[in-house]
Scaffold this motif. Structure first.
Motif, mmCIF file in Angstrom:
data_model
loop_
_atom_site.group_PDB
_atom_site.id
_atom_site.type_symbol
_atom_site.label_atom_id
_atom_site.label_comp_id
_atom_site.label_asym_id
_atom_site.label_seq_id
_atom_site.Cartn_x
_atom_site.Cartn_y
_atom_site.Cartn_z
ATOM 1 N N GLN A 44 0.822 -1.206 0.000
ATOM 2 C CA GLN A 44 0.000 0.000 0.000
ATOM 3 C C GLN A 44 0.855 1.254 0.000
ATOM 4 O O GLN A 44 0.393 2.320 -0.405
ATOM 5 C CB GLN A 44 -0.920 0.015 1.217
ATOM 6 N N GLN A 70 -0.397 2.235 -12.706
ATOM 7 C CA GLN A 70 -0.888 0.879 -12.983
ATOM 8 C C GLN A 70 0.099 0.094 -13.839
ATOM 9 O O GLN A 70 0.364 -1.080 -13.590
ATOM 10 C CB GLN A 70 -2.236 0.981 -13.707
ATOM 11 N N ARG A 122 0.964 -10.508 -4.009
ATOM 12 C CA ARG A 122 -0.346 -9.887 -4.060
ATOM 13 C C ARG A 122 -0.491 -9.042 -5.334
ATOM 14 O O ARG A 122 -1.505 -9.071 -6.018
ATOM 15 C CB ARG A 122 -0.493 -9.009 -2.811
ATOM 16 N N TYR A 125 -1.119 -10.940 -8.559
ATOM 17 C CA TYR A 125 -2.493 -11.320 -8.831
ATOM 18 C C TYR A 125 -3.390 -10.123 -9.060
ATOM 19 O O TYR A 125 -4.356 -10.200 -9.810
ATOM 20 C CB TYR A 125 -3.028 -12.207 -7.710
ATOM 21 N N ASP A 126 -3.049 -9.005 -8.419
ATOM 22 C CA ASP A 126 -3.843 -7.807 -8.674
ATOM 23 C C ASP A 126 -3.784 -7.433 -10.151
ATOM 24 O O ASP A 126 -4.763 -6.942 -10.702
ATOM 25 C CB ASP A 126 -3.336 -6.639 -7.830
ATOM 26 N N ALA A 128 -2.762 -9.670 -12.604
ATOM 27 C CA ALA A 128 -3.163 -10.815 -13.425
ATOM 28 C C ALA A 128 -4.662 -10.793 -13.662
ATOM 29 O O ALA A 128 -5.142 -11.248 -14.698
ATOM 30 C CB ALA A 128 -2.747 -12.114 -12.750
ATOM 31 N N ARG A 129 -5.393 -10.256 -12.704
ATOM 32 C CA ARG A 129 -6.843 -10.243 -12.829
ATOM 33 C C ARG A 129 -7.299 -9.349 -13.972
ATOM 34 O O ARG A 129 -8.317 -9.606 -14.600
ATOM 35 C CB ARG A 129 -7.472 -9.773 -11.519
ATOM 36 N N HIS A 179 -2.659 -21.462 -4.842
ATOM 37 C CA HIS A 179 -2.895 -20.044 -4.585
ATOM 38 C C HIS A 179 -3.586 -19.839 -3.237
ATOM 39 O O HIS A 179 -3.210 -18.954 -2.465
ATOM 40 C CB HIS A 179 -3.747 -19.446 -5.703
ATOM 41 N N GLY A 180 -4.580 -20.651 -2.983
ATOM 42 C CA GLY A 180 -5.270 -20.514 -1.711
ATOM 43 C C GLY A 180 -4.335 -20.733 -0.535
ATOM 44 O O GLY A 180 -4.319 -19.951 0.415
ATOM 45 N N VAL A 181 -3.545 -21.779 -0.607
ATOM 46 C CA VAL A 181 -2.596 -22.034 0.477
ATOM 47 C C VAL A 181 -1.583 -20.897 0.558
ATOM 48 O O VAL A 181 -1.252 -20.410 1.647
ATOM 49 C CB VAL A 181 -1.886 -23.381 0.259
ATOM 50 N N GLU A 183 -1.788 -17.773 -0.171
ATOM 51 C CA GLU A 183 -2.251 -16.510 0.385
ATOM 52 C C GLU A 183 -2.585 -16.615 1.863
ATOM 53 O O GLU A 183 -2.534 -15.636 2.584
ATOM 54 C CB GLU A 183 -3.486 -16.040 -0.386
ATOM 55 N N MET A 184 -2.935 -17.798 2.300
ATOM 56 C CA MET A 184 -3.421 -17.895 3.662
ATOM 57 C C MET A 184 -2.396 -18.440 4.641
ATOM 58 O O MET A 184 -2.531 -18.241 5.851
ATOM 59 C CB MET A 184 -4.689 -18.752 3.697
ATOM 60 N N PHE A 187 -1.047 -16.308 7.392
ATOM 61 C CA PHE A 187 -1.940 -15.718 8.393
ATOM 62 C C PHE A 187 -1.451 -16.053 9.800
ATOM 63 O O PHE A 187 -1.069 -17.192 10.085
ATOM 64 C CB PHE A 187 -3.358 -16.251 8.209
#
Lengths: 217, 217
Positions: A44, A70, A122, A125-126, A128-129, A179-181, A183-184, A187
């Motif tokens: 950020q 961008q 992050r 993927y921001d 890639a979308r 991807h799910g693993v 990113e998480m 945590f």
DNA sequence: GTTCAATCTTTACAATGCTTAGATAGGGTG
DNA sequence: CACCCTATCTAAGCATTGTAAAGATTGAAC
């Protein structure tokens, strides 16, 4: 005025492309500066002006290399996918020929990359979308992460190699799971489980296993 | 000066909590305004001033309800997790008692929620990452999405209910898998596969199946 | 009715994204 | 070599943003 910015400062890699006029591959320097800031201060905290400052140029200089903020971020993302593919290939060098073991290792190295560079992951993927395809630049790069996974999936016999749609499905499923693993797993809530399993890598392996990632061991 | 902002404008839901002084639950109105903007213009287009404008108050008004822009987004994220849990519970109402079928339905509704509110889903995780736990406010809410998944996992016999660590592991694995599918299933690159499978929901089911989400059918 | 605290507005400041116009300097052409 | 041309960079400026005072307003408690 005193032009007090340091000379080219060959960045991390020596510029393979032809080096431009004044600064010496400022484009590359800006990407590197952006990555430095992102990893140091979080995703950020990035600003075009800050990147220019870090690179030692005026606030408007980046606009001669990127249309947009961008577009700078997009370049950082592409670079990230590149590094990811390299990291995955490197991890595969130390692994036996068994395709399932190789696929498992791909998954682990994928997640480890995301864990080591969370902010850049992050951003990857921001952007890639918003792109049409997974980033396969005209830069016909040998190392394409997606192709690597697909070929390994086919070799591992997780899908009938004669059936392209099936291979595609399993490849996508693997990618989603990883991807799910990825990113998480960072945590803080998972810290107890990680400690119980004995570290980062065992946790990743366990999660990937449950998540159908080349499950048979 | 002409106080030309429209009166309370009961937002989407009538304020259940005691309504404050001047504006009539501005806090809620701000959260709703933020969600409106996020869903309409994308997550990057959000600004505190824009939210204030949308709610019809001065640019500084939000600071009496949120310390930060960050804190507003965090509130939006908490609200999102709330809505997600409600959506999942609602989906479960129409499903038979078989725990595996129920778990599968949880996964589908989870992904559908992310697909319907992609920007808000993204914000949910952006703030979940900075939080200590998955968002279980002191607001002791009956509907906690995480608990719902864990209980269903235990009921489905995917892990020994006597072994809390095992249940935790499988629950986390399911969550990771669903998260991965949720974030990627909207990618335009997957459109061909989606069409081949006959729509959004079949694609989601297929991916979740491969990803070890209550695999046995 | 007076007082109080919560709520909202006004004003202001630094930082940002981006635009425009001008300076600088390589490299090709004569 | 002189000349110009174009890519690269800087300077200056504008609108917008996040956030911080400081002042106004208002419902409520006494």
């Amino acid at each position: 005025m005193t032009k007090a910015f340091s000379p080219p400062a060959p960045a991390t890699a020596p510029p393979a492309t032809a080096r431009p006029y004044h600064h010496g591959d400022l484009r590359r320097a800006l990407i590197d500066a952006a990555r430095t800031i992102i990893e140091r201060d979080g995703a950020q905290a990035i600003s075009l002006r800050g990147v220019a400052r870090e690179a030692g140029v005026s606030p408007a200089a980046p606009y001669h290399h990127f249309k947009d903020k961008q577009e700078l971020l997009r370049a950082v993302g592409v670079q990230g996918f590149d590094d990811l593919a390299i990291s995955m290939m490197r991890a595969l060098e130390k692994v036996p020929a068994d395709p399932r073991a190789r696929l498992r290792e791909i998954g682990v190295s994928y997640v480890l990359f995301a864990l080591a560079n969370p902010a850049i992951y992050r951003i990857m993927y921001d952007c890639a979308r918003d792109m049409e395809g997974l980033p396969q630049d005209p830069h016909e790069k040998e190392h394409n992460a997606y192709d690597l996974v697909r070929e390994t999936v086919a070799a591992a016999g997780l899908a009938d190699p004669q059936n392209p749609a099936a291979v595609e499905t399993v490849t996508i499923a693997c990618w989603c799971a990883a991807h799910g693993v990825a990113e998480m797993v960072g945590f803080p809530q998972f810290a107890p489980l990680r400690d119980a399993l004995g570290g980062e890598v065992p946790l990743i392996r366990e999660l990937l296993r449950h998540v159908g990632f080349a499950a048979e061991r």
